[in-house]
Enzyme design. Structure first.
Site, PDB file in Angstrom:
ATOM      1  N   VAL A 164     -20.377  -1.648  -0.702  1.00  0.00           N
ATOM      2  CA  VAL A 164     -19.864  -2.603   0.433  1.00  0.00           C
ATOM      3  C   VAL A 164     -20.754  -1.743   1.501  1.00  0.00           C
ATOM      4  O   VAL A 164     -20.570  -0.543   1.553  1.00  0.00           O
ATOM      5  CB  VAL A 164     -18.397  -2.665   0.496  1.00  0.00           C
ATOM      6  CG1 VAL A 164     -18.291  -3.371   1.862  1.00  0.00           C
ATOM      7  CG2 VAL A 164     -17.924  -3.605  -0.794  1.00  0.00           C
ATOM      8  N   ASP A 197       0.799  -1.140   0.003  1.00  0.00           N
ATOM      9  CA  ASP A 197      -0.058   0.104  -0.045  1.00  0.00           C
ATOM     10  C   ASP A 197       1.065   1.254   0.105  1.00  0.00           C
ATOM     11  O   ASP A 197       1.846   1.410   0.572  1.00  0.00           O
ATOM     12  CB  ASP A 197      -0.903   0.047   1.197  1.00  0.00           C
ATOM     13  CG  ASP A 197      -2.187   0.951   0.799  1.00  0.00           C
ATOM     14  OD1 ASP A 197      -1.993   2.144   0.823  1.00  0.00           O
ATOM     15  OD2 ASP A 197      -3.401   0.201   0.893  1.00  0.00           O
ATOM     16  N   SER A 229     -18.716   6.955 -13.999  1.00  0.00           N
ATOM     17  CA  SER A 229     -18.047   8.033 -13.743  1.00  0.00           C
ATOM     18  C   SER A 229     -16.749   7.768 -14.467  1.00  0.00           C
ATOM     19  O   SER A 229     -16.545   6.545 -14.863  1.00  0.00           O
ATOM     20  CB  SER A 229     -17.798   8.165 -12.349  1.00  0.00           C
ATOM     21  OG  SER A 229     -17.330   7.109 -11.652  1.00  0.00           O
ATOM     22  N   LYS A 240     -12.200   1.176 -14.317  1.00  0.00           N
ATOM     23  CA  LYS A 240     -12.492  -0.177 -13.977  1.00  0.00           C
ATOM     24  C   LYS A 240     -12.639  -1.151 -15.179  1.00  0.00           C
ATOM     25  O   LYS A 240     -12.126  -2.151 -15.528  1.00  0.00           O
ATOM     26  CB  LYS A 240     -13.658  -0.578 -13.118  1.00  0.00           C
ATOM     27  CG  LYS A 240     -13.255   0.144 -11.517  1.00  0.00           C
ATOM     28  CD  LYS A 240     -12.359  -0.673 -11.037  1.00  0.00           C
ATOM     29  CE  LYS A 240     -12.396  -0.487  -9.456  1.00  0.00           C
ATOM     30  NZ  LYS A 240     -11.327  -0.964  -8.590  1.00  0.00           N
ATOM     31  N   THR A 280     -16.234  -3.524 -10.687  1.00  0.00           N
ATOM     32  CA  THR A 280     -17.258  -2.953  -9.857  1.00  0.00           C
ATOM     33  C   THR A 280     -18.522  -3.335 -10.764  1.00  0.00           C
ATOM     34  O   THR A 280     -18.450  -3.593 -12.003  1.00  0.00           O
ATOM     35  CB  THR A 280     -17.136  -1.382  -9.748  1.00  0.00           C
ATOM     36  OG1 THR A 280     -18.299  -0.881  -9.336  1.00  0.00           O
ATOM     37  CG2 THR A 280     -16.779  -0.841 -11.042  1.00  0.00           C
ATOM     38  N   ARG A 290     -25.181  13.492  -9.480  1.00  0.00           N
ATOM     39  CA  ARG A 290     -24.733  12.984 -10.505  1.00  0.00           C
ATOM     40  C   ARG A 290     -25.457  12.700 -11.749  1.00  0.00           C
ATOM     41  O   ARG A 290     -26.910  13.022 -11.832  1.00  0.00           O
ATOM     42  CB  ARG A 290     -24.730  11.180  -9.947  1.00  0.00           C
ATOM     43  CG  ARG A 290     -23.878  11.512  -8.943  1.00  0.00           C
ATOM     44  CD  ARG A 290     -23.644   9.952  -8.438  1.00  0.00           C
ATOM     45  NE  ARG A 290     -22.866   9.908  -6.990  1.00  0.00           N
ATOM     46  CZ  ARG A 290     -22.401   8.759  -6.591  1.00  0.00           C
ATOM     47  NH1 ARG A 290     -22.406   7.679  -6.975  1.00  0.00           N
ATOM     48  NH2 ARG A 290     -21.852   8.819  -5.479  1.00  0.00           N
ATOM     49  N   TYR A 341     -14.096   7.257 -12.668  1.00  0.00           N
ATOM     50  CA  TYR A 341     -13.620   6.012 -11.885  1.00  0.00           C
ATOM     51  C   TYR A 341     -13.880   4.574 -12.201  1.00  0.00           C
ATOM     52  O   TYR A 341     -13.304   3.884 -12.696  1.00  0.00           O
ATOM     53  CB  TYR A 341     -14.161   6.259 -10.409  1.00  0.00           C
ATOM     54  CG  TYR A 341     -14.113   4.952  -9.690  1.00  0.00           C
ATOM     55  CD1 TYR A 341     -13.084   4.306  -9.297  1.00  0.00           C
ATOM     56  CD2 TYR A 341     -15.397   4.417  -9.625  1.00  0.00           C
ATOM     57  CE1 TYR A 341     -13.175   2.791  -8.932  1.00  0.00           C
ATOM     58  CE2 TYR A 341     -15.569   2.927  -9.031  1.00  0.00           C
ATOM     59  CZ  TYR A 341     -14.432   2.185  -8.642  1.00  0.00           C
ATOM     60  OH  TYR A 341     -14.545   1.257  -7.971  1.00  0.00           O
ATOM     61  N   HIS A 342     -15.383   4.903 -12.689  1.00  0.00           N
ATOM     62  CA  HIS A 342     -15.919   3.396 -13.022  1.00  0.00           C
ATOM     63  C   HIS A 342     -15.562   3.166 -14.314  1.00  0.00           C
ATOM     64  O   HIS A 342     -15.350   1.818 -14.662  1.00  0.00           O
ATOM     65  CB  HIS A 342     -17.405   3.530 -13.149  1.00  0.00           C
ATOM     66  CG  HIS A 342     -18.358   3.335 -11.659  1.00  0.00           C
ATOM     67  ND1 HIS A 342     -18.695   4.475 -11.237  1.00  0.00           N
ATOM     68  CD2 HIS A 342     -18.492   2.457 -11.083  1.00  0.00           C
ATOM     69  CE1 HIS A 342     -19.210   4.286  -9.990  1.00  0.00           C
ATOM     70  NE2 HIS A 342     -19.187   2.955  -9.963  1.00  0.00           N
ATOM     71  N   ASN A 369     -23.453   3.282   4.550  1.00  0.00           N
ATOM     72  CA  ASN A 369     -22.607   3.624   5.609  1.00  0.00           C
ATOM     73  C   ASN A 369     -23.059   4.898   5.713  1.00  0.00           C
ATOM     74  O   ASN A 369     -23.277   5.448   7.057  1.00  0.00           O
ATOM     75  CB  ASN A 369     -21.179   3.497   5.095  1.00  0.00           C
ATOM     76  CG  ASN A 369     -20.930   2.190   5.371  1.00  0.00           C
ATOM     77  OD1 ASN A 369     -21.697   1.157   5.740  1.00  0.00           O
ATOM     78  ND2 ASN A 369     -19.532   1.731   4.401  1.00  0.00           N
TER      79      ASN A 369
END
Ligand code: NAD
Ligand code: USQ
Length: 382
Positions: free
Chosen positions: A211, A31, A179, A185, A144, A326, A181-182, A240
């Site tokens: 998650v 990491d 996005s 992936k 994802t 979004r 980010y997506h 969360n």
């Protein structure tokens, strides 16, 4: 097995590292700690006070006698990555080490570029390092569910059989990510698939849903092992965030109508799914895709469930609809397959009142650490 966890200081990675170590595997963590740095640059902190990585690993050793090798460095640095892989000599590499927030990737050009360089270059380096140093190792890569988007047909696990002009083929399922980010992936998935075809790499792409939860058996053993729990508008994820909002009396932030439906899973299932993938490796040259989620919910469903659980605990929880920052469909079909991990033995933890109770209690325990200014979303897709 010897299992190297990239991104082992993060939310999914830390829980997985401890879970696999507890089960007798030799675990190494790679990491760069860049996530802790991104939090600093955004001025946000996890709800839970997480210990520095060295302290985490030392405490685990004191409690269990189990050691974990630690490699601090950036996987976009090939020299560092290949040296870590040569020294650890893994049977399996679990790759969580990416920038994983959709809003972060949509802040501006710089964050979009940084996300795609970090994620795509890191994974490409990893493929080369595997080719050069451990060609028989199994890659378990966190993808994802958002790679698929929300098509108006059932979502298969990675591939779909298509008939066209009288011919038929089994092809990668169409991707419509939401996005930058997506999208990173999706680019990763293509690169991994290609490396499997040309070099015979063995790989499993785990297309994970959102998650939730924070407690795992291992992280609950000691305060120094506590996992991160993000609630801010950039890194916090739906359920969360909703529980933490409920705990501090902030209205639950449903974007738009809340009809957005996604796949979700408990973090205790994340660690089990990774274990199942590691224990049942893909064949040489195989690019396998598992959809890793256990249940589907709309965002509004989740908000109402948290409101109900909160009421049972005496909390007065308001659900508020905000203008959606979004660009996404709020009313859509969503029906995704998730049979492969179950057929390997996954017994899901379904979202229950007891989980919501425990997450709400967790949030109440740390609620003095919440910075309310970080709750509303500030990143717009437009
Ligand atoms: P996280 O941000 O908590 O952890 C990611 C870790 O990777 C961090 O510790 C970070 O420092 C490290 N990292 C990032 N870039 C790195 C680099 N270039 N070199 C070395 N280390 C690097 O994220 P998470 O929630 O644990 O997510 C882990 C993975 O699972 C990600 O790939 C994410 O896309 C995927 N995922 C997460 C969720 C979720 O709900 N959290 C859902 C689906 C998929
Ligand atoms: N949402 C709200 N209110 C909030 C937060 C989110 O309505 O306060 C909505 C979003 O608009 C979206 C849905 O909830 O429709 C999910 O958003 P999220 O922030 O919980 O999750 P997402 O951005 O999709 O990303 C998270 C992880 C990412 C992972 C992804 C899995 O951060 O790493 O890839 O979940 S999936 O959603 O299946 O693509």
């Amino acid at each position: 097995m010897r299992i190297l966890i990239l991104g082992g200081d993060g939310y999914c990675g830390w829980a997985t590292a401890l879970y696999l170590s507890e089960r007798g595997h030799e675990v190494g963590i790679v990491d760069s700690l860049v996530r802790r740095y991104w939090d600093v640059t955004l001025g946000v902190e996890t709800l839970t006070p997480i210990a520095p990585i060295k302290q985490r690993v030392e405490r685990w050793k004191q409690l269990t006698g189990k050691e974990m090798d630690l490699y601090i460095g950036d996987i976009t640095d090939y020299t560092f990555l290949e040296s870590a892989i040569r020294r650890f000599a893994p049977d399996s590499i679990v790759h969580f080490g990416e920038q994983r927030s959709a809003p972060y990737s949509m802040i501006d050009r710089e964050h979009a570029v940084m996300t795609q360089v970090n994620n795509v270059v890191g994974t490409l380096n990893l493929l080369y390092a595997m080719h050069d140093h451990c060609p028989d190792c199994h890659l378990v890569k966190l993808g994802t569910m958002g790679e698929y988007g929300t098509p108006n047909i059932d979502i298969e696990e990675g591939y779909i059989t298509i008939q066209h002009n009288g011919r038929e083929d089994r092809l990668p399922f169409p991707k419509q990510p939401g996005s930058f980010y997506h999208l990173s992936k999706v680019h990763d998935s293509h690169n991994i698939h290609f490396a499997c075809r040309i070099w015979g790499i063995r790989a499993t792409d785990l297309n994970q849903g959102v998650v939730y939860g924070v407690s795992t058996h291992e992280t609950d053993r000691d305060e120094a092992l506590v996992n991160r729990l993000d609630y801010d508008g950039v890194f916090g994820t739906a359920l969360n965030r909703f529980c933490i909002q409920a705990a501090i009396g902030h209205p639950i932030t449903v974007y738009g109508k809340g009809g957005q439906t996604r796949g979700f899973l408990d973090i205790r299932d994340t660690v089990r799914c990774v274990e199942l993938a590691v224990l049942n490796p893909a064949d040489r040259g195989e690019f396998r895709v598992f959809n890793q989620f256990t249940e589907q919910f709309s965002v509004l469903d989740l908000a109402l469930m948290v409101q109900k659980a909160g009421a049972e605990m005496g909390l007065n929880v308001e659900v508020r609809h905000l203008e959606n920052p979004r660009v996404e469909k709020e009313e859509h079909y969503f029906n995704a397959k998730n049979t492969q991990l179950r057929s390997l033995g996954l017994e899901p933890h379904c979202l229950s009142n007891s989980l919501l109770d425990s997450l709400l209690h967790f949030a109440i325990r740390y609620r003095d650490r919440v910075d309310e200014k970080q709750i509303l979303p500030h990143v717009s897709w437009r």
